[in-house]
Design an enzyme around this catalytic site. Structure first.
Site, PDB file in Angstrom:
ATOM      1  N   TRP A 189       0.831  -1.214   0.000  1.00  0.00           N
ATOM      2  CA  TRP A 189       0.000   0.000   0.000  1.00  0.00           C
ATOM      3  C   TRP A 189       0.860   1.256   0.000  1.00  0.00           C
ATOM      4  O   TRP A 189       0.981   1.935   1.011  1.00  0.00           O
ATOM      5  CB  TRP A 189      -0.907   0.012   1.232  1.00  0.00           C
ATOM      6  N   GLN A 251     -13.751   1.452  -1.552  1.00  0.00           N
ATOM      7  CA  GLN A 251     -13.752   0.127  -0.942  1.00  0.00           C
ATOM      8  C   GLN A 251     -14.973   0.012  -0.040  1.00  0.00           C
ATOM      9  O   GLN A 251     -15.513   1.018   0.430  1.00  0.00           O
ATOM     10  CB  GLN A 251     -12.500  -0.100  -0.080  1.00  0.00           C
ATOM     11  N   ALA A 347     -13.246 -10.289   8.908  1.00  0.00           N
ATOM     12  CA  ALA A 347     -13.219  -9.002   8.208  1.00  0.00           C
ATOM     13  C   ALA A 347     -13.127  -9.273   6.719  1.00  0.00           C
ATOM     14  O   ALA A 347     -12.701 -10.350   6.299  1.00  0.00           O
ATOM     15  CB  ALA A 347     -12.032  -8.168   8.675  1.00  0.00           C
TER      16      ALA A 347
HETATM   17  N1  DAH Z   1      -7.652  -3.775   2.994  1.00  0.00           N
HETATM   18  C1  DAH Z   1      -7.363  -4.745   1.983  1.00  0.00           C
HETATM   19  C2  DAH Z   1      -6.845  -4.062   0.747  1.00  0.00           C
HETATM   20  O1  DAH Z   1      -6.993  -2.878   0.623  1.00  0.00           O
HETATM   21  C3  DAH Z   1      -8.594  -5.551   1.657  1.00  0.00           C
HETATM   22  C4  DAH Z   1      -8.938  -6.470   2.752  1.00  0.00           C
HETATM   23  C5  DAH Z   1      -8.464  -7.751   2.753  1.00  0.00           C
HETATM   24  C6  DAH Z   1      -9.718  -6.047   3.799  1.00  0.00           C
HETATM   25  C7  DAH Z   1      -8.782  -8.639   3.764  1.00  0.00           C
HETATM   26  C8  DAH Z   1     -10.039  -6.915   4.837  1.00  0.00           C
HETATM   27  C9  DAH Z   1      -9.543  -8.222   4.787  1.00  0.00           C
HETATM   28  O2  DAH Z   1     -10.794  -6.571   5.867  1.00  0.00           O
HETATM   29  O3  DAH Z   1      -9.881  -9.057   5.798  1.00  0.00           O
HETATM   30  O4  DAH Z   1      -6.284  -4.720  -0.078  1.00  0.00           O
END
Ligand code: DAH
Length: 379
Positions: A189, A251, A347
């Protein structure tokens, strides 16, 4: 001899401009010159009033026929020179003609009034046949629509909706999600940092959030389980754009925390979601994946609705990845002060752009933010 019976009364005529004839009302058997003059006056009056098309002309007509020195009173002045018997007959006829002329005059006034009213009405007329001006109707952006669909699917399963800040502390975006500074997972990220730092405190740096996951920590910090919440919102990445990548996008995060929540709950919930958004025949596939804030972590795919899982240009191998998910990592619970022995949870996170692209067959994510109404109008 003149008698009343010799004069044929007919229906009165009211519109002098239509030149209805006065003739039937003047038919007489007499030869008396004054009566003949009176009748000639009446005929002329009848003929001329037809041309009196405005107030000026009508007034001129009145002066000529009914005025104090007009033709009628001139004729009446001659009554004095007649024998009493002739005077009686001619006088009566003169009065009758006077009445007729007054009728004519009143009808002329009425006609002019009507004419004026009609003219005004024509001038002020509202043309109701004119097509109305179309009201430009806006519509929801396809991503807004998709986000709402996703939220509706989860709220109907008992989830709340929460939103969080787009400018976020490094702590929430990374540290509390089990991504400490210098952890290689931060490479997943890369983002835009805010040019502001509090030099006194380690970790108090700000950035444009790279995902909606920081809201997991924010919510758990404030609330007590059970928690069921989804978080739609905008996220940012330091990224070169191409057909599948934008530097900002949306998202929808999800979080469920409670006692005794298992991976089966995760699967059941997300399976139900996939069926609600992509249709009741959908099958889902979970595969191991790595995200620092979950353990185990998975990615979830649905079977391709285009080829029904056979494999095609859209999916490749028959499966389409739609989100990341997993069981909340014990370190995340610890960071917010929850006892990981007491609580478990799952999550997930997904990108509405990707879901909208799959649903509508859109081949380039950049269409969503190009502000081209020819594109946007289609949804
Ligand atoms: N935050 C992750 C992303 O931006 C996506 C994600 C993956 C969120 C797994 C979650 C999770 O809550 O359990 O790639």
């Amino acid at each position: 001899m003149i008698s009343d019976e010799s004069i044929h009364y007919h229906t009165l005529w009211y519109n002098p401009f239509n030149a209805a004839s006065l003739e039937p009302r003047l038919t007489m058997t007499t030869q008396q010159p004054l009566i003949a003059e009176l009748h000639a006056t009446a005929r002329d009056a009848q003929a001329q009033i037809a041309a009196a098309h405005d107030t000026g002309a009508l007034e001129a007509w009145r002066v000529e026929f009914l005025g104090r020195r007009g033709r009628l009173s001139q004729a009446m002045q001659k009554l004095g020179g007649l024998s009493p018997e002739e005077r009686r007959a001619a006088g009566a006829e003169a009065n009758r003609i006077k009445g007729l002329l007054e009728e004519l005059y009143a009808a002329g006034q009425r006609a002019l009034q009507e004419q004026e009213a009609a003219r005004k009405q024509a001038a002020d007329r509202l043309d109701v046949t004119l097509p109305g001006r179309p009201i430009a109707l806006g519509r929801l952006h396809p991503i807004t629509q998709t986000v709402r669909d996703i939220c509706a699917a989860f709220t109907s399963m008992g989830f709340d909706v929460a939103e969080g800040p787009e400018v976020e502390w490094e702590r929430y975006n990374f540290d509390m999600l089990n991504i400490p500074r210098d952890h290689p997972a931060r490479d997943m990220w890369d983002t835009l940092w805010i040019d502001w730092a509090d030099p006194t405190e380690e970790g108090r740096r700000m950035l444009l959030r790279t995902h909606t996951s920081p809201m997991q920590a924010r919510i758990m910090e404030k609330a007590k389980p059970p928690i069921r919440v989804i978080v739609p919102g905008k996220v940012f990445r330091h990224e070169a754009t191409d057909a599948r990548h934008e530097w900002h996008f949306y998202q929808v995060e999800g979080l469920a925390v409670g006692k005794g929540i298992t991976f089966a709950d995760l699967k059941g919930t997300l399976y139900e979601f996939a069926r609600r958004i992509f249709g009741p025949d959908r099958r889902v596939r979970f595969r191991c994946d790595y995200f620092p804030f979950v353990e185990p972590g998975v990615d979830m795919s649905i079977d391709c609705f285009l080829c029904k899982g056979e494999g095609c240009r859209l999916c490749g191998d028959g499966w389409i990845e739609i989100m990341g998910a997993g069981m909340v990592h014990p370190n995340v619970f610890k960071a917010v002060g929850y006892d990981p022995e007491e609580y478990t949870g799952f999550a997930f996170g997904m990108g509405p752009e990707r879901i909208a692209m799959l649903k509508h067959g859109i081949d380039d994510i950049r269409h969503f933010y190009a502000n081209d109404v020819r594109f946007l109008r289609q949804f």
